[in-house]
Motif scaffolding. Structure first.
Motif, PDB file in Angstrom:
ATOM      1  N   TRP A   1    -130.288  51.814  53.588  1.00  0.00           N
ATOM      2  CA  TRP A   1    -130.644  52.848  53.067  1.00  0.00           C
ATOM      3  C   TRP A   1    -128.974  53.791  53.717  1.00  0.00           C
ATOM      4  N   ARG A   2    -129.147  54.751  53.393  1.00  0.00           N
ATOM      5  CA  ARG A   2    -128.155  55.629  53.464  1.00  0.00           C
ATOM      6  C   ARG A   2    -127.658  55.565  55.393  1.00  0.00           C
TER       7      ARG A   2
ATOM      8  N   GLU B   1    -127.790  55.789  59.242  1.00  0.00           N
ATOM      9  CA  GLU B   1    -128.465  56.881  60.096  1.00  0.00           C
ATOM     10  C   GLU B   1    -127.648  56.165  61.389  1.00  0.00           C
TER      11      GLU B   1
ATOM     12  N   TRP C   1    -132.707  54.768  67.662  1.00  0.00           N
ATOM     13  CA  TRP C   1    -133.158  54.977  66.675  1.00  0.00           C
ATOM     14  C   TRP C   1    -133.647  55.098  66.141  1.00  0.00           C
ATOM     15  N   ARG C   2    -133.455  56.702  65.187  1.00  0.00           N
ATOM     16  CA  ARG C   2    -135.120  57.242  64.844  1.00  0.00           C
ATOM     17  C   ARG C   2    -135.796  57.540  66.039  1.00  0.00           C
TER      18      ARG C   2
ATOM     19  N   PHE D   1    -124.074  52.925  63.604  1.00  0.00           N
ATOM     20  CA  PHE D   1    -125.153  53.464  62.578  1.00  0.00           C
ATOM     21  C   PHE D   1    -125.931  52.444  62.179  1.00  0.00           C
ATOM     22  N   CYS D   2    -127.139  52.769  61.727  1.00  0.00           N
ATOM     23  CA  CYS D   2    -128.074  51.622  60.850  1.00  0.00           C
ATOM     24  C   CYS D   2    -128.602  52.130  60.006  1.00  0.00           C
ATOM     25  N   GLN D   3    -127.747  50.406  58.638  1.00  0.00           N
ATOM     26  CA  GLN D   3    -127.943  50.925  57.345  1.00  0.00           C
ATOM     27  C   GLN D   3    -128.927  49.824  57.215  1.00  0.00           C
TER      28      GLN D   3
END
Length: 550
Positions: free
Chosen positions: A465-466, A468, A484-485, A544-546
């Motif tokens: 995904w994009r 985050e 994260w999230r 970031f997480c992708q």
């Protein structure tokens, strides 16, 4: 080199006169073509007799019947009108080899160097109108140096503009003011006249180099403007084309948009507008006329079984293969309904085409019956020819079925249900960036890639995904705890880093963070995430997480 001369040929009653010719109706009786607009029927095309009775295009049918009870109507068949216009385009090649279609009811001809063959420009226009009258058609012509000028002269020149109805340029004024304005001449505040039949050919010819003076007295509607722009210009007192010629272009574009300036420059010749003739193409079509109307699905399939082998034979003889085929059903009420089917791989096998068309037969409403079927290959592609000697037809069909087309047939069936554009397949991409390592192509217009190239890089996540943002310290090594999230995660293990640099030859806004270090991270919750640390180029660094592994 002679000056370029363009001729515009307009058929104001094309739809009505086509049916009068076909059904042998009385041309002196009022006749109209009706089209459906939501819950209401309106007049689409009128015969000269209907226009003389005060009817107008776009008028509701109920109002027209109240004004003219003797009005005879037929439903509009837009594809048949387009086909008829194409026939007229071929007829017009007797006057010039450079002929193209102009909208739904007109033709455009480049007659440069052709007029002397008919005795001059005025004689050419008179000849065209005379021949059109012999065919039972009403034709209006215009001749100028530009395409826009010829279009304006054919539709607006040589008529009495004083007979105008009250219009929309004064709708916001008082009733008495509107009544007086309706009686005024259109150049003094009344409504601009609609297109009326011109009189003599000389009034519709702009001499060479005199397009400005020929267009100046015409209303601004002659510039092919939309009704809203025409109304706005009329409210400001700019009613003639000559009123716009002397205006600053920047002010007109700022107030009314660039479309007005473009149309004005095209009509005056400042912007070129070429005439593109339609390329004559080979049509692959066959039809079946029925002695009695049919309406059952089985009868249509029986007719299709007779049409498909003929069409496939025609394609084979020319070395072509059908990509899209269309079945047209001509109803007894004069209308036509059509269905289309697209193949994932072009072919000429009737057994592959028949199921696709049979799936869409419920879309045809036979009404009171179908009296003719027509099958046409609307999109064809060349097929490579192989010289392998004589092969019987039965063996050729077996070879086609055994050539690995099962997947293509499945894609074609799915495409008939949901649309061919909705079926895609993935292909390897020529990029080292994760999000560009694969590309999505249409399954109907691409071949399977076979085997993917051997991967030499570390494994990629199952879900991508994009990027985050991840709340963690701005250090190159993964932190023992990060957020994260909206959830806190505890690091269990991390594999990496894998450094990926951006493509410097592209200005990719997603890679303005610069070089990235990717890590395969396992958390205490059991999540296997794909994190990266952006070193920061145009932006500040950070985590970031992708993606996520299975």
């Amino acid at each position: 080199m002679p000056a370029r001369r363009i001729l515009s040929l307009w058929f104001p009653a094309l739809g009505a006169e086509r049916l009068i010719r076909r059904d042998r109706l009385d041309p002196a009786a009022p006749f109209a073509v009706v089209r459906e607009t939501g819950q209401m029927q309106v007049l689409s095309s009128l015969s000269p007799a209907a226009v003389a009775d005060g009817l107008r295009p776009g008028q509701p049918l109920r109002d027209a019947m109240a004004m003219c009870p003797a009005l005879l109507t037929r439903l509009r068949n837009a594809p048949a009108e387009a086909t008829f216009l194409t026939t007229l385009r071929r007829w017009a090649t007797r006057f010039s080899p450079w002929v193209g279609e102009d909208g739904e009811d007109g033709l455009i001809l480049d007659v440069t160097g052709c007029t002397h063959l008919f005795g001059g420009e005025a004689a050419l226009l008179a000849k065209i109108e005379e021949d059109a009258t012999a065919l039972g058609l009403t034709a209006r012509t215009g001749l100028a140096d530009t395409r826009g000028g010829a279009w304006a002269l054919a539709r607006f020149a040589g008529r009495d503009p004083g007979q105008a109805r009250s219009g929309d340029a004064i709708d916001q004024e008082a009733r008495a003011t509107r009544s007086r304005a309706a009686r005024r001449h259109w150049t003094r505040g009344g409504t601009a006249p609609s297109a009326l039949p011109p009189t003599a050919p000389q009034d519709r010819i702009a001499p060479t180099g005199q397009t400005h003076s020929a267009l100046a007295p015409l209303p601004v509607a002659a510039l092919r403007l939309d009704p809203e722009t025409t109304q706005a210009l009329t409210r400001l007192g700019l009613r003639r084309v000559g009123d716009l010629i002397g205006q600053p272009r920047a002010g007109l574009a700022r107030r009314f948009g660039k479309g007005l300036v473009l149309r004005l420059d095209q009509a005056l010749g400042a912007v070129p507008e070429p005439v593109t003739p339609a390329r004559p193409d080979t049509r692959f079509a066959t039809r079946l006329s029925l002695p009695e109307p049919i309406g059952l699905e089985g009868d249509i399939l029986a007719g299709l079984d007779r049409l498909l082998p003929r069409l496939c034979t025609m394609l084979d003889d020319k070395g072509r293969a059908a990509r899209t085929v269309r079945l047209q059903a001509f109803l007894t009420d004069g209308t036509m309904q059509a269905i289309s089917a697209t193949l994932a791989r072009p072919g000429t096998d009737p057994d592959r085409l028949r199921p696709l068309l049979a799936m869409k037969l419920p879309e045809i409403d036979p009404g009171f019956g179908i009296d003719m079927l027509r099958l046409e290959a609307t999109h064809t592609e060349a097929t490579p020819r192989t010289h392998a000697g004589f092969v019987p037809a039965a063996r050729r069909s077996e070879t086609r079925r055994d050539s690995g087309q099962g997947l293509d047939d499945l894609i074609s069936r799915l495409g008939a249900r949901v649309g061919m554009e909705a079926i895609t397949r993935r292909h390897p991409g020529d990029s080292h960036l994760p999000e560009k390592s694969s590309q999505v192509l249409s399954a109907g217009w691409s071949a399977p890639c076979g085997s993917w190239p051997a991967r030499t890089t570390p494994p990629r996540p199952l879900l991508l995904w994009r990027p985050e943002p991840v709340m963690a310290p701005d250090t190159p090594n993964p932190a023992t705890r990060f957020r994260w999230r909206g959830q806190d995660h505890t690091l269990v293990s991390a594999i990496g880093p894998e450094r990926i640099a951006p493509e410097w030859w592209f200005d990719d806004p997603d890679w303005q963070s610069g070089t990235r270090d990717y890590w395969q991270v396992t958390t205490a919750r059991g999540d296997r995430l794909w994190l990266y640390f952006a070193h920061g180029a145009a932006l500040s660094p950070g985590w970031f997480c992708q993606g996520s592994f299975a």
